[in-house]
Design a protein around this motif. Structure first.
Motif, PDB file in Angstrom:
ATOM      1  N   ASP A  73      61.215  69.045  53.954  1.00 31.25           N
ATOM      2  CA  ASP A  73      60.627  69.668  52.765  1.00 31.25           C
ATOM      3  C   ASP A  73      60.876  68.866  51.482  1.00 31.25           C
ATOM      4  N   ASP A 102      67.508  67.795  54.192  1.00 30.53           N
ATOM      5  CA  ASP A 102      66.609  68.871  53.752  1.00 30.53           C
ATOM      6  C   ASP A 102      66.637  68.926  52.217  1.00 30.53           C
ATOM      7  N   VAL A 103      65.522  69.342  51.610  1.00 30.35           N
ATOM      8  CA  VAL A 103      65.463  69.329  50.137  1.00 30.35           C
ATOM      9  C   VAL A 103      66.425  70.339  49.515  1.00 30.35           C
ATOM     10  N   HIS A 104      66.818  71.342  50.311  1.00 26.23           N
ATOM     11  CA  HIS A 104      67.765  72.357  49.825  1.00 26.23           C
ATOM     12  C   HIS A 104      69.184  72.006  50.267  1.00 26.23           C
ATOM     13  N   HIS A 143      70.706  75.830  58.336  1.00 27.29           N
ATOM     14  CA  HIS A 143      71.747  75.258  57.475  1.00 27.29           C
ATOM     15  C   HIS A 143      72.179  76.111  56.285  1.00 27.29           C
ATOM     16  N   GLY A 155      64.026  72.596  57.445  1.00 25.67           N
ATOM     17  CA  GLY A 155      62.801  73.001  56.767  1.00 25.67           C
ATOM     18  C   GLY A 155      61.666  71.992  56.945  1.00 25.67           C
ATOM     19  N   TYR A 177      57.465  72.438  55.205  1.00 27.16           N
ATOM     20  CA  TYR A 177      56.494  73.535  55.150  1.00 27.16           C
ATOM     21  C   TYR A 177      55.064  73.081  54.910  1.00 27.16           C
TER      22      TYR A 177
HETATM   23 ZN   LIG Z   1      64.813  73.399  52.958  1.00 33.94          ZN
END
Ligand SMILES: [Zn+2]
Length: 352
Positions: free
Chosen positions: A249, A161-163, A123, A291, A293
């Motif tokens: 994540d 996703d956290v980003h 992404h 993600g 992790y």
């Molecule tokens: Zn991420």
């Protein structure tokens, strides 16, 4: 209800010692699948490499050349976060091709929903640049196949996703057929995803929806954002198929994410998405791994997602919840309700 997955051991060939985005992530998911008892219920789809033409529908030839050339030299760094190995060109084509295989199966009615368990993630990859662990934008490439080859006029991509999914946003910023919604921690890599980024005002006004959230946002905050922001936007847009950039994540235990979701918190988000897909898209929804992790949180979240897709309960949450107060997110929700073109159109006035 048929649920499909794509997964392939060849993704392991793209791995870099000491990097958080490594082959062990999918290997752990594969092991968890085997002990979950879910495999007999899942349809595993054959995969193929994406063609260069499929990549070129989204990415520049210069960007593809750069990845292929670096791989042919034996590998190296594209930037400080993003590596290429000798096999990464082939693996990148397979990850994109596997994602295409999943969305094709959904579009052709061979399954109701699916999960593309692919690496490397996609992404952050923009039309012209590989970045943020991502070589090619798997979900965007698959979305373009749906728009170009199938009778899909409108689709929505939700990215939890956290980003921020900057690459997907860039690729569809001027394309009014695609609603892109992202929840992400702010400030955090890659630094984009502000509320005022709402799509090209002339060609795609309101078809980008960003929800930047404060560190520590957890199960209650995310659930509220999905109910009060993402859900109303998707119902207003009326997509024919839903795609999800499923990064895990934002789990509280993630080593690079500052958020506080639990596995059961992710499950609530997934249940919302499945319900909307049922209401609006005849159940058609495809998840694509991004993600995540902490291996234990990643595998438990993927299994919980698959259980929900199969119509089961989410199962146990082996890591439990983080018992910390959540930050106040009233302001971001009010801002979106009063300023985002799609939410203004939806007439969503409630600030509960
Ligand atoms: Zn991420």
């Amino acid at each position: 209800m048929t649920t499909a997955i794509v997964i392939d051991q060849r993704f392991d060939l793209h791995t870099w010692h000491g990097h958080v985005e490594h082959a062990g992530r999918l290997q752990a998911i594969q092991r968890a699948l085997q002990t979950s008892g879910l495999l007999p219920s899942l349809m595993q789809l054959p995969i193929r490499a994406a063609t260069e033409a499929e990549l070129l529908a989204v990415h520049s030839s210069h960007m593809l050349h750069r990845v292929r050339q670096l791989a042919s030299y034996g590998g190296g760094q594209i930037d400080s976060d993003t590596y290429v190995t000798a096999d990464s060109w082939d693996v990148g084509l397979l990850a994109a091709g596997a994602t295409i295989a999943m969305v094709e199966a959904i579009a052709e009615g061979r399954c109701h929903n699916g999960f593309a368990l692919v690496r490397p993630p996609g992404h952050h990859a923009t039309d012209v640049r590989s970045m943020g662990f991502c070589l090619f934008n798997n979900i965007a490439i698959a979305a373009r196949v749906l728009l170009d080859r199938y009778d899909i006029r409108r689709l929505a991509i939700v990215d939890f996703d956290v980003h921020h999914g900057n690459g997907t946003q860039d690729i569809f910023y001027r394309d009014g057929r695609v609603l892109f919604c992202s929840t992400h921690a702010s400030p955090l890599y890659p630094g984009t995803g502000a509320v005022y980024e709402t799509g090209d005002p002339h060609m795609a006004n309101g078809t980008t929806l960003n929800v930047p959230l404060p560190y520590g946002t957890g199960d209650e905050g995310y659930d509220r954002v999905f109910r009060q922001v993402i859900g109303p936007a998707i119902h207003q847009f009326q997509p024919e198929i839903l795609l999800v950039s499923a990064g895990f994540d934002a789990h509280w235990s993630d080593p690079i994410g500052p958020m506080a979701l639990s596995v059961h918190g992710f499950a609530r988000l997934v249940q919302h998405l499945l319900t909307w897909a049922q209401t609006l898209c005849n159940g058609r929804i495809g998840f694509v791994l991004e993600g995540g992790y902490n291996i234990a949180a990643l595998t438990a979240s993927v299994i919980a997602t698959l259980r929900l897709m199969l119509g089961m309960d989410p199962g146990p949450d082996p890591l439990g919840k983080m018992n910390a107060p959540e930050p106040n997110i009233d302001r971001i929700i009010t801002t979106l309700h009063t300023q985002h073109p799609l939410l203004i159109q939806a007439g969503y006035q409630g600030v509960a």
